[in-house]
Design a protein around this motif. Structure first.
Motif, short mmCIF file in Angstrom:
data_model
loop_
_atom_site.label_atom_id
_atom_site.label_comp_id
_atom_site.label_asym_id
_atom_site.label_seq_id
_atom_site.Cartn_x
_atom_site.Cartn_y
_atom_site.Cartn_z
N ALA A 57 28.49 -37.85 11.58
CA ALA A 57 28.31 -37.26 10.27
C ALA A 57 28.66 -38.30 9.23
CB ALA A 57 29.24 -36.06 10.10
N GLU A 58 27.82 -38.38 8.17
CA GLU A 58 28.23 -39.18 7.03
C GLU A 58 28.84 -38.23 5.99
OE1 GLU A 58 26.88 -42.39 3.61
OE2 GLU A 58 25.32 -41.34 4.64
N ALA A 59 30.06 -38.53 5.57
CA ALA A 59 30.73 -37.72 4.55
C ALA A 59 30.25 -38.17 3.18
CB ALA A 59 32.24 -37.92 4.66
N VAL A 116 32.43 -42.86 6.42
CA VAL A 116 32.94 -42.67 5.06
C VAL A 116 32.49 -43.83 4.18
CG1 VAL A 116 35.04 -42.47 3.67
CG2 VAL A 116 34.96 -41.46 5.96
N ASN A 117 31.98 -43.50 2.99
CA ASN A 117 31.55 -44.53 2.04
C ASN A 117 32.73 -45.17 1.32
OD1 ASN A 117 28.43 -44.41 1.82
ND2 ASN A 117 29.10 -42.26 1.86
N VAL A 118 32.68 -46.48 1.23
CA VAL A 118 33.69 -47.21 0.48
C VAL A 118 32.96 -47.95 -0.64
CG1 VAL A 118 35.34 -49.10 0.58
CG2 VAL A 118 35.19 -47.48 2.49
N LEU A 148 33.52 -46.98 8.55
CA LEU A 148 33.53 -47.18 7.11
C LEU A 148 32.23 -47.89 6.71
CD1 LEU A 148 37.20 -48.29 6.29
CD2 LEU A 148 36.19 -45.99 6.21
N GLU A 149 31.60 -47.36 5.65
CA GLU A 149 30.35 -47.94 5.16
C GLU A 149 30.62 -48.79 3.92
OE1 GLU A 149 27.28 -45.06 4.53
OE2 GLU A 149 27.44 -44.27 6.57
N ILE A 150 30.29 -50.04 4.04
CA ILE A 150 30.50 -50.97 2.93
C ILE A 150 29.15 -51.50 2.49
CG2 ILE A 150 31.60 -53.18 2.34
CD1 ILE A 150 33.61 -52.31 4.70
N VAL A 178 27.22 -51.73 7.39
CA VAL A 178 26.73 -52.25 6.11
C VAL A 178 25.71 -51.25 5.58
CG1 VAL A 178 25.58 -54.11 4.89
CG2 VAL A 178 27.08 -54.62 6.80
N ASP A 179 26.04 -50.64 4.43
CA ASP A 179 25.21 -49.61 3.80
C ASP A 179 24.13 -50.26 2.95
OD1 ASP A 179 24.42 -47.06 3.13
OD2 ASP A 179 26.23 -46.56 1.99
N ASP A 180 23.05 -49.52 2.75
CA ASP A 180 21.96 -49.98 1.87
C ASP A 180 21.47 -51.36 2.26
OD1 ASP A 180 22.56 -47.64 0.56
OD2 ASP A 180 23.56 -48.59 -1.13
N LEU A 199 24.11 -51.66 11.07
CA LEU A 199 23.32 -51.89 9.86
C LEU A 199 22.63 -50.60 9.49
CD1 LEU A 199 21.30 -55.22 10.42
CD2 LEU A 199 23.43 -54.89 9.15
N LYS A 200 22.76 -50.18 8.24
CA LYS A 200 22.04 -49.00 7.77
C LYS A 200 20.88 -49.44 6.89
CE LYS A 200 24.09 -45.14 7.00
NZ LYS A 200 24.89 -44.01 6.43
N ILE A 201 19.67 -49.27 7.38
CA ILE A 201 18.48 -49.67 6.60
C ILE A 201 18.38 -48.78 5.38
CG2 ILE A 201 15.97 -50.01 6.59
CD1 ILE A 201 16.04 -50.03 9.63
N ALA A 235 18.58 -45.82 10.43
CA ALA A 235 17.68 -45.72 9.28
C ALA A 235 18.07 -44.51 8.45
CB ALA A 235 16.23 -45.59 9.75
N GLU A 236 18.18 -44.68 7.14
CA GLU A 236 18.52 -43.52 6.30
C GLU A 236 17.31 -43.06 5.49
OE1 GLU A 236 22.11 -44.50 4.08
OE2 GLU A 236 21.02 -46.04 3.00
N GLY A 237 17.38 -41.82 5.05
CA GLY A 237 16.30 -41.28 4.23
C GLY A 237 15.04 -40.95 5.02
CA CA Z 1 26.34 -44.38 2.72
#
Ligand code: CA
Ligand code: C2E
Ligand code: CA
Ligand code: CA
Length: 279
Positions: A57-59, A116-118, A148-150, A178-180, A199-201, A235-237
């Motif tokens: 889960a992404e918070a 969790v987003n940082v 942790l998402e940075i 690594v976010d975005d 890696l989060k695309i 992959a997000e979105g």
């Molecule tokens: Ca995020």
């Protein structure tokens, strides 16, 4: 008014712009909201593409204002960053995410990672390592289940410090994402120097699949590059079956997106996981 380093406002003038005044109001409302327990986390499922199972889960934080209702993070995280409220807010977010993760374990849900987003400033200026260590210790949530998402941009500045913070976080036993990814012009060589697991695309590269040949090429390249470096790629979105099919074909490990579910309150998230167990 001009924002100084640590969130002090250096001067006001009669001509203070409306937007600066709005921001001040928002800033004080934000402090009160945090103190009054008006912040809430929603959770978006992360799905393993090979098995189709929810694995994490992404918070995502929301401000539940008694009058306005739910306020999206895009409206207050930037102000929290500039004003320094991101310190206490970020601390609350990490604590709450770990508390919830541990509750789900106690309720007998299968193992789930919680991401969790940082934000960049939280990463650079607050005692993230100490705060994360206490959250894990106080809640009993296993470090191995926390991610942790940075953002890529936070890594670009003060590289040595960033790397050191990441090493210390990794030493706690958690994972780093690594976010975005793809929006910040990191080079492969740069990325190699950081202790990263995932890696989060960025969703901007997913949105126009299958209509944009460029975005398909970029996504495929990120997946291949990530794998060659021993990283997992999410992959997000992801909103359509076609996008998911493309990602599956390219070997992407996991995804998030409206195709599965929007971010939902904790109880609704648990219900999604239970429904899947039953089915
Ligand atoms: Ca995020
Ligand atoms: P993000 O970390 O890149 O989060 C993804 C955003 O995309 C979320 O918006 C999510 O609701 C949305 N989203 C998810 N699936 C889809 C989809 O299929 N299609 C589309 N169009 N959008 C999708 P949200 O929750 O409004 O968050 C926006 C940003 O605010 C986040 O971007 C993140 O940068 C920041 N944020 C959210 N929660 C937190 C937090 O707890 N701490 C910090 N520091 N930042 C946060
Ligand atoms: Ca993202
Ligand atoms: Ca984003």
């Amino acid at each position: 008014a001009k924002a100084l380093g640590r969130g002090a406002w250096c001067f006001y003038t009669e001509e203070m712009t409306q937007s600066a005044r709005d921001r001040l109001t928002l800033e004080s409302r934000l402090r009160l909201a945090l103190a009054h327990g008006h912040m809430v986390l929603h959770y978006q499922p992360q799905i393993d593409i090979a098995t189709g199972r929810i694995v994490g889960a992404e918070a995502l934080v929301r401000w539940n204002d008694p009058e306005e209702g739910l306020i999206a993070p895009g409206r207050f995280i930037p102000v929290a960053e500039v004003s320094g409220i991101i310190g206490p807010l970020g601390e609350w977010i990490i604590g709450e995410a770990c508390r919830q993760g541990q509750r789900w374990r106690e309720e007998g849900l299968p193992a789930l990672t919680v991401a969790v987003n940082v934000s960049p400033r939280q990463f650079q200026l607050t005692d993230l390592v100490g705060c994360t260590a206490s959250a894990l210790q106080e809640t009993g949530f296993p470090a191995a289940m926390l991610e942790l998402e940075i953002t890529e941009s936070a890594l670009a500045e003060r590289e040595d410090e960033a790397r050191q913070t990441m090493r210390r976080l990794r030493d706690l036993g958690l994972r780093l994402a690594v976010d975005d990814f793809g929006t910040g012009y990191s080079s492969l060589a740069q990325l190699k120097r950081f202790p990263i697991d995932v890696l989060k695309i960025d969703q901007g590269f997913i949105r126009d699949i299958p209509h944009s040949a460029d975005d398909m090429a970029i996504s495929a390249a990120i997946i291949a590059m990530g794998h060659s470096m021993g990283l997992k790629v999410l992959a997000e979105g992801v909103e359509t079956a076609e996008q998911l099919a493309f990602l599956r074909e390219r070997g992407c490990d996991s995804f998030q997106g409206y195709h599965c579910s929007r971010p939902v309150p904790a109880a609704a998230f648990a219900a999604l996981v239970r429904a899947q167990q039953a089915g």
